[in-house]
Write a protein that holds these residues in place. Structure first.
Motif, PDB file in Angstrom:
ATOM      1  N   ASN A 162       3.182 -11.832  -4.958  1.00 48.53           N
ATOM      2  CA  ASN A 162       2.508 -12.578  -6.025  1.00 48.53           C
ATOM      3  C   ASN A 162       1.841 -13.857  -5.517  1.00 48.53           C
ATOM      4  OD1 ASN A 162       3.062 -10.860  -8.290  1.00 48.53           O
ATOM      5  ND2 ASN A 162       5.195 -11.510  -8.128  1.00 48.53           N
ATOM      6  N   ALA A 163       1.612 -13.954  -4.224  1.00 52.34           N
ATOM      7  CA  ALA A 163       0.985 -15.139  -3.639  1.00 52.34           C
ATOM      8  C   ALA A 163      -0.477 -15.247  -4.074  1.00 52.34           C
ATOM      9  CB  ALA A 163       1.061 -15.079  -2.115  1.00 52.34           C
ATOM     10  N   TYR A 164      -1.007 -16.431  -4.041  1.00 55.07           N
ATOM     11  CA  TYR A 164      -2.413 -16.724  -4.324  1.00 55.07           C
ATOM     12  C   TYR A 164      -2.829 -16.343  -5.747  1.00 55.07           C
ATOM     13  CZ  TYR A 164      -2.281 -17.096   0.727  1.00 55.07           C
ATOM     14  OH  TYR A 164      -1.941 -17.431   2.004  1.00 55.07           O
ATOM     15  N   GLY A 165      -1.877 -16.348  -6.687  1.00 52.93           N
ATOM     16  CA  GLY A 165      -2.184 -16.121  -8.093  1.00 52.93           C
ATOM     17  C   GLY A 165      -2.591 -14.703  -8.451  1.00 52.93           C
ATOM     18  N   MET A 166      -2.233 -13.742  -7.609  1.00 49.77           N
ATOM     19  CA  MET A 166      -2.548 -12.350  -7.904  1.00 49.77           C
ATOM     20  C   MET A 166      -1.378 -11.465  -7.503  1.00 49.77           C
ATOM     21  SD  MET A 166      -5.229 -11.380  -4.872  1.00 49.77           S
ATOM     22  CE  MET A 166      -5.762 -12.939  -4.201  1.00 49.77           C
ATOM     23  N   ARG A 167      -1.316 -10.286  -8.113  1.00 52.61           N
ATOM     24  CA  ARG A 167      -0.271  -9.326  -7.764  1.00 52.61           C
ATOM     25  C   ARG A 167      -0.838  -8.321  -6.778  1.00 52.61           C
ATOM     26  NH1 ARG A 167       1.805  -4.389  -8.396  1.00 52.61           N
ATOM     27  NH2 ARG A 167       4.047  -4.171  -8.716  1.00 52.61           N
ATOM     28  N   ARG A 168      -0.228  -8.291  -5.600  1.00 50.35           N
ATOM     29  CA  ARG A 168      -0.601  -7.320  -4.580  1.00 50.35           C
ATOM     30  C   ARG A 168       0.670  -6.649  -4.094  1.00 50.35           C
ATOM     31  NH1 ARG A 168      -3.882 -10.664  -0.171  1.00 50.35           N
ATOM     32  NH2 ARG A 168      -2.012 -11.914  -0.303  1.00 50.35           N
ATOM     33  N   VAL A 169       0.509  -5.599  -3.313  1.00 54.12           N
ATOM     34  CA  VAL A 169       1.655  -4.936  -2.704  1.00 54.12           C
ATOM     35  C   VAL A 169       1.525  -5.075  -1.190  1.00 54.12           C
ATOM     36  CG1 VAL A 169       2.921  -2.779  -2.414  1.00 54.12           C
ATOM     37  CG2 VAL A 169       1.897  -3.338  -4.638  1.00 54.12           C
ATOM     38  N   GLU A 170       2.441  -5.868  -0.617  1.00 53.52           N
ATOM     39  CA  GLU A 170       2.469  -6.061   0.827  1.00 53.52           C
ATOM     40  C   GLU A 170       3.069  -4.829   1.484  1.00 53.52           C
ATOM     41  OE1 GLU A 170       4.492  -8.936   4.230  1.00 53.52           O
ATOM     42  OE2 GLU A 170       5.350  -8.885   2.222  1.00 53.52           O
ATOM     43  N   ILE A 171       2.546  -4.477   2.655  1.00 51.26           N
ATOM     44  CA  ILE A 171       3.128  -3.397   3.447  1.00 51.26           C
ATOM     45  C   ILE A 171       3.642  -3.970   4.760  1.00 51.26           C
ATOM     46  CG2 ILE A 171       2.008  -1.377   2.441  1.00 51.26           C
ATOM     47  CD1 ILE A 171      -0.267  -1.679   4.438  1.00 51.26           C
ATOM     48  N   THR A 172       4.853  -3.521   5.135  1.00 53.61           N
ATOM     49  CA  THR A 172       5.505  -3.971   6.365  1.00 53.61           C
ATOM     50  C   THR A 172       6.040  -2.768   7.124  1.00 53.61           C
ATOM     51  OG1 THR A 172       7.634  -4.270   5.255  1.00 53.61           O
ATOM     52  CG2 THR A 172       6.199  -6.203   5.373  1.00 53.61           C
ATOM     53  N   CYS A 173       6.233  -2.934   8.410  1.00 54.60           N
ATOM     54  CA  CYS A 173       6.844  -1.903   9.236  1.00 54.60           C
ATOM     55  C   CYS A 173       8.294  -1.732   8.783  1.00 54.60           C
ATOM     56  CB  CYS A 173       6.786  -2.316  10.703  1.00 54.60           C
ATOM     57  SG  CYS A 173       7.688  -1.209  11.814  1.00 54.60           S
ATOM     58  N   GLY A 222      10.011  -4.896  10.140  1.00 55.24           N
ATOM     59  CA  GLY A 222       9.637  -5.817   9.073  1.00 55.24           C
ATOM     60  C   GLY A 222       8.333  -6.543   9.305  1.00 55.24           C
ATOM     61  N   GLY A 223       7.598  -6.185  10.349  1.00 56.81           N
ATOM     62  CA  GLY A 223       6.332  -6.843  10.642  1.00 56.81           C
ATOM     63  C   GLY A 223       5.297  -6.631   9.544  1.00 56.81           C
ATOM     64  N   HIS A 224       4.608  -7.709   9.176  1.00 55.39           N
ATOM     65  CA  HIS A 224       3.564  -7.665   8.150  1.00 55.39           C
ATOM     66  C   HIS A 224       2.364  -6.887   8.672  1.00 55.39           C
ATOM     67  CE1 HIS A 224       0.889  -9.056   4.951  1.00 55.39           C
ATOM     68  NE2 HIS A 224       0.031  -9.407   5.893  1.00 55.39           N
ATOM     69  N   LEU A 225       1.929  -5.896   7.888  1.00 55.60           N
ATOM     70  CA  LEU A 225       0.773  -5.084   8.261  1.00 55.60           C
ATOM     71  C   LEU A 225      -0.452  -5.460   7.466  1.00 55.60           C
ATOM     72  CD1 LEU A 225       2.644  -1.659   8.308  1.00 55.60           C
ATOM     73  CD2 LEU A 225       2.164  -3.146  10.264  1.00 55.60           C
ATOM     74  N   GLY A 226      -0.277  -5.711   6.182  1.00 52.22           N
ATOM     75  CA  GLY A 226      -1.384  -6.015   5.283  1.00 52.22           C
ATOM     76  C   GLY A 226      -0.961  -5.734   3.856  1.00 52.22           C
ATOM     77  N   HIS A 227      -1.853  -5.101   3.079  1.00 45.83           N
ATOM     78  CA  HIS A 227      -1.568  -4.797   1.677  1.00 45.83           C
ATOM     79  C   HIS A 227      -2.091  -3.411   1.336  1.00 45.83           C
ATOM     80  CE1 HIS A 227      -1.218  -9.171   1.747  1.00 45.83           C
ATOM     81  NE2 HIS A 227      -0.383  -9.015   0.737  1.00 45.83           N
ATOM     82  N   VAL A 228      -1.518  -2.802   0.322  1.00 47.14           N
ATOM     83  CA  VAL A 228      -1.987  -1.506  -0.165  1.00 47.14           C
ATOM     84  C   VAL A 228      -2.541  -1.694  -1.569  1.00 47.14           C
ATOM     85  CG1 VAL A 228       0.275  -0.734  -1.009  1.00 47.14           C
ATOM     86  CG2 VAL A 228      -1.444   0.947  -0.433  1.00 47.14           C
ATOM     87  N   PHE A 229      -3.683  -1.069  -1.817  1.00 48.75           N
ATOM     88  CA  PHE A 229      -4.357  -1.155  -3.107  1.00 48.75           C
ATOM     89  C   PHE A 229      -4.529   0.257  -3.659  1.00 48.75           C
ATOM     90  CE2 PHE A 229      -5.597  -4.704  -0.446  1.00 48.75           C
ATOM     91  CZ  PHE A 229      -5.369  -5.783  -1.283  1.00 48.75           C
ATOM     92  N   GLU A 230      -4.401   0.392  -4.959  1.00 50.52           N
ATOM     93  CA  GLU A 230      -4.511   1.705  -5.604  1.00 50.52           C
ATOM     94  C   GLU A 230      -5.580   1.671  -6.688  1.00 50.52           C
ATOM     95  OE1 GLU A 230      -0.832   3.629  -6.713  1.00 50.52           O
ATOM     96  OE2 GLU A 230       0.293   2.280  -5.418  1.00 50.52           O
ATOM     97  N   GLY A 231      -6.106   2.849  -6.997  1.00 43.75           N
ATOM     98  CA  GLY A 231      -7.031   2.982  -8.112  1.00 43.75           C
ATOM     99  C   GLY A 231      -8.413   2.416  -7.887  1.00 43.75           C
ATOM    100  N   GLU A 232      -8.846   2.324  -6.644  1.00 49.07           N
ATOM    101  CA  GLU A 232     -10.172   1.780  -6.354  1.00 49.07           C
ATOM    102  C   GLU A 232     -11.256   2.858  -6.348  1.00 49.07           C
ATOM    103  OE1 GLU A 232      -9.320  -2.122  -3.666  1.00 49.07           O
ATOM    104  OE2 GLU A 232      -9.138  -0.207  -2.620  1.00 49.07           O
ATOM    105  N   GLY A 233     -10.859   4.111  -6.518  1.00 51.36           N
ATOM    106  CA  GLY A 233     -11.823   5.193  -6.602  1.00 51.36           C
ATOM    107  C   GLY A 233     -12.297   5.768  -5.289  1.00 51.36           C
ATOM    108  N   PHE A 234     -11.596   5.484  -4.190  1.00 48.78           N
ATOM    109  CA  PHE A 234     -11.988   6.086  -2.913  1.00 48.78           C
ATOM    110  C   PHE A 234     -11.707   7.585  -2.952  1.00 48.78           C
ATOM    111  CE2 PHE A 234     -11.415   1.681  -1.427  1.00 48.78           C
ATOM    112  CZ  PHE A 234     -12.634   1.512  -0.794  1.00 48.78           C
ATOM    113  N   PRO A 235     -12.607   8.383  -2.391  1.00 49.52           N
ATOM    114  CA  PRO A 235     -12.425   9.836  -2.419  1.00 49.52           C
ATOM    115  C   PRO A 235     -11.445  10.312  -1.343  1.00 49.52           C
ATOM    116  CG  PRO A 235     -14.479   9.309  -1.332  1.00 49.52           C
ATOM    117  CD  PRO A 235     -13.887   7.998  -1.816  1.00 49.52           C
ATOM    118  N   ASN A 236     -10.191   9.987  -1.530  1.00 49.94           N
ATOM    119  CA  ASN A 236      -9.158  10.459  -0.612  1.00 49.94           C
ATOM    120  C   ASN A 236      -8.005  11.028  -1.449  1.00 49.94           C
ATOM    121  OD1 ASN A 236      -7.063   8.372  -1.066  1.00 49.94           O
ATOM    122  ND2 ASN A 236      -8.462   6.984  -0.018  1.00 49.94           N
TER     123      ASN A 236
END
Length: 139
Positions: free
Chosen positions: A91-102, A106-120
């Protein structure tokens, strides 16, 4: 095991050891949840067959089969290797995101986003820092 070391690295590894085995930028991203500038990472537009392993502990995280060009400026994958990645609400920076870690270290990798409409198959975008992963060719 980090490349070039004989040290087994996991979630119980002391920060002093991480500082010894990671570069300054890898430490900032993997251990301090940093982010590299968009478009600056070596794997953003990279295409080759193989696996993307954790730059900290060496655990395989993603395969080239799930990598796609999302246009976001970071390497993008639509699915992880089962069990390799943990998810945490961020919930950092005033938004809800989902962090992904190893899942292993436990190493920080980035974030995962859903529902953006990518054809995968998953409609997910794992937005991953290049410095948190290392490519290993299948050849």
């Amino acid at each position: 095991m980090a490349s070039g070391t004989n040290v087994q690295l996991d979630k119980n590894t002391p920060e002093s050891t991480w500082k010894e085995v990671l570069s300054t930028e890898q430490y900032r991203i993997l251990r301090q949840k940093g982010t590299e500038p968009a478009g600056s990472g070596e794997y953003n537009k990279f295409k080759a067959e193989g696996d993307y392993n954790c730059a900290g502990c060496g655990t395989p995280l993603y395969t080239s089969e799930t990598k796609f060009d999302s246009g976001c400026g970071w390497p993008a994958f639509y699915a992880e290797i089962p069990g390799a990645v943990d998810r945490h609400v961020d919930n950092a920076y005033g938004m809800r995101r989902v962090e992904i870690t190893c899942a292993k270290c436990g190493g920080h990798l980035g974030h995962v986003f859903e529902g953006e409409g990518f054809p995968n198959p998953t409609d997910q975008r794992h937005c991953v820092n290049s410095r948190s992963i290392k490519f290993q060719s299948k050849e």
